[in-house]
Scaffold this motif. Sequence first.
Motif, PDB file in Angstrom:
ATOM      1  N   ARG A  26       0.710  -1.281   0.000  1.00  0.00           N
ATOM      2  CA  ARG A  26       0.000   0.000   0.000  1.00  0.00           C
ATOM      3  C   ARG A  26       0.736   1.328   0.000  1.00  0.00           C
ATOM      4  NH1 ARG A  26      -4.073   0.754   4.691  1.00  0.00           N
ATOM      5  NH2 ARG A  26      -4.828   2.843   4.389  1.00  0.00           N
ATOM      6  N   ILE A  39     -13.764  -5.911  -1.171  1.00  0.00           N
ATOM      7  CA  ILE A  39     -12.557  -5.189  -1.575  1.00  0.00           C
ATOM      8  C   ILE A  39     -11.844  -6.029  -2.614  1.00  0.00           C
ATOM      9  CG2 ILE A  39     -10.407  -4.126  -0.794  1.00  0.00           C
ATOM     10  CD1 ILE A  39     -11.559  -4.076   2.009  1.00  0.00           C
ATOM     11  N   GLU A  50      -8.852  -7.512  -5.011  1.00  0.00           N
ATOM     12  CA  GLU A  50      -7.465  -7.872  -4.739  1.00  0.00           C
ATOM     13  C   GLU A  50      -6.528  -6.743  -5.154  1.00  0.00           C
ATOM     14  OE1 GLU A  50      -6.283 -10.449  -3.010  1.00  0.00           O
ATOM     15  OE2 GLU A  50      -8.410 -10.845  -2.621  1.00  0.00           O
ATOM     16  N   LYS A 104      -6.532  -4.249  -2.353  1.00  0.00           N
ATOM     17  CA  LYS A 104      -5.770  -4.791  -1.230  1.00  0.00           C
ATOM     18  C   LYS A 104      -4.273  -4.697  -1.488  1.00  0.00           C
ATOM     19  CE  LYS A 104      -9.277  -8.040   0.472  1.00  0.00           C
ATOM     20  NZ  LYS A 104      -9.609  -9.472   0.711  1.00  0.00           N
ATOM     21  N   GLN A 127      -3.768  -6.591   8.748  1.00  0.00           N
ATOM     22  CA  GLN A 127      -4.352  -6.171   7.476  1.00  0.00           C
ATOM     23  C   GLN A 127      -5.594  -6.995   7.148  1.00  0.00           C
ATOM     24  OE1 GLN A 127      -1.576  -5.562   4.208  1.00  0.00           O
ATOM     25  NE2 GLN A 127       0.118  -5.297   5.643  1.00  0.00           N
ATOM     26  N   TRP A 159      -9.301  -5.490   6.410  1.00  0.00           N
ATOM     27  CA  TRP A 159     -10.113  -5.743   5.206  1.00  0.00           C
ATOM     28  C   TRP A 159     -11.503  -6.215   5.626  1.00  0.00           C
ATOM     29  CZ3 TRP A 159      -7.030  -3.035   3.002  1.00  0.00           C
ATOM     30  CH2 TRP A 159      -5.721  -3.339   2.651  1.00  0.00           C
ATOM     31  N   LYS A 160     -11.552  -7.079   6.646  1.00  0.00           N
ATOM     32  CA  LYS A 160     -12.841  -7.610   7.088  1.00  0.00           C
ATOM     33  C   LYS A 160     -13.746  -6.512   7.629  1.00  0.00           C
ATOM     34  CE  LYS A 160     -14.942 -11.383   9.694  1.00  0.00           C
ATOM     35  NZ  LYS A 160     -16.116 -10.583  10.090  1.00  0.00           N
ATOM     36  N   GLU A 216     -15.245  -4.804   4.673  1.00  0.00           N
ATOM     37  CA  GLU A 216     -16.188  -5.714   4.010  1.00  0.00           C
ATOM     38  C   GLU A 216     -17.457  -5.910   4.843  1.00  0.00           C
ATOM     39  OE1 GLU A 216     -13.065  -8.370   1.350  1.00  0.00           O
ATOM     40  OE2 GLU A 216     -13.514  -8.988   3.402  1.00  0.00           O
ATOM     41  N   TRP A 245      -7.047   5.348   1.813  1.00  0.00           N
ATOM     42  CA  TRP A 245      -8.284   5.280   1.039  1.00  0.00           C
ATOM     43  C   TRP A 245      -8.557   6.587   0.310  1.00  0.00           C
ATOM     44  CZ3 TRP A 245     -10.663   0.879   0.083  1.00  0.00           C
ATOM     45  CH2 TRP A 245     -10.513  -0.190   0.970  1.00  0.00           C
TER      46      TRP A 245
END
Length: 231
Positions: free
Chosen positions: A3, A36, A38, A41, A58, A62-63, A66, A144
């Motif tokens: 990232r 999200i 790939e 990510k 991480q 992400w969860k 989501e 973001w």
Amino acid sequence: MRRKNRLLVALGALALLLPAAAPANAVTSTPTPAPITEETKDQLGEYMDKYGVADSVQIQLWKKIEDGVLWDSFGGAEPVSSREIETDKSISTVSTFEDGSIRVAEVMTGTPGINARGITMCSTSSFPGGAQYNNCNATDGNGWATAGFTTTFIRSANYGKIVDVWAPTVQCMKPFSCSYAWHGIVRSTGTDAVPALAQMNYGLTWGGTVTNNVQLKISGASATIYNSVNN
């Protein structure tokens, strides 16, 4: 995972804040769960890897997205720790939040004037007792979303002055969408007690809307780049 992004740092020349006058990061409704990709990510993971966020953290972050839950670094939470990273090209401060998300401020130091993610491509012209900083990009972001504007300002022993602000920009990654609202000089001249102030307002939307303010504060004595959630 990978990232890119950054956010908080003492500079001794100017101040970039995220909120202040209006609610910094105000969520006006509840986000909706969103997958999200790939690719996203990978891009955000590069940023997190760079600043030492563990893969297991991480995955948890992400969860959260989501499941429709914003990271703590979007606002409304204080960081639990911060650390400074200095290289021959930059100084950055990494703020870590309880859920493991981060915000970073970075100032590049490898060129004359100020050259940074927060304040970029500046050139300086000195005068007795002060200096003018020309064409400086002031930006804020958390991976973001990134927003900011270009500015010229003056610092002297007794006052700070914002000469102009222009070229507002805001960029974000899916599932978020960004909307520019307003930018301008709120207070052109200021003191250490009441600094000069420029501001940009923008919205970060994903189901609900996160309202953000990017603030630039200039005084004679000093200035710092902040993320509003760190105040």
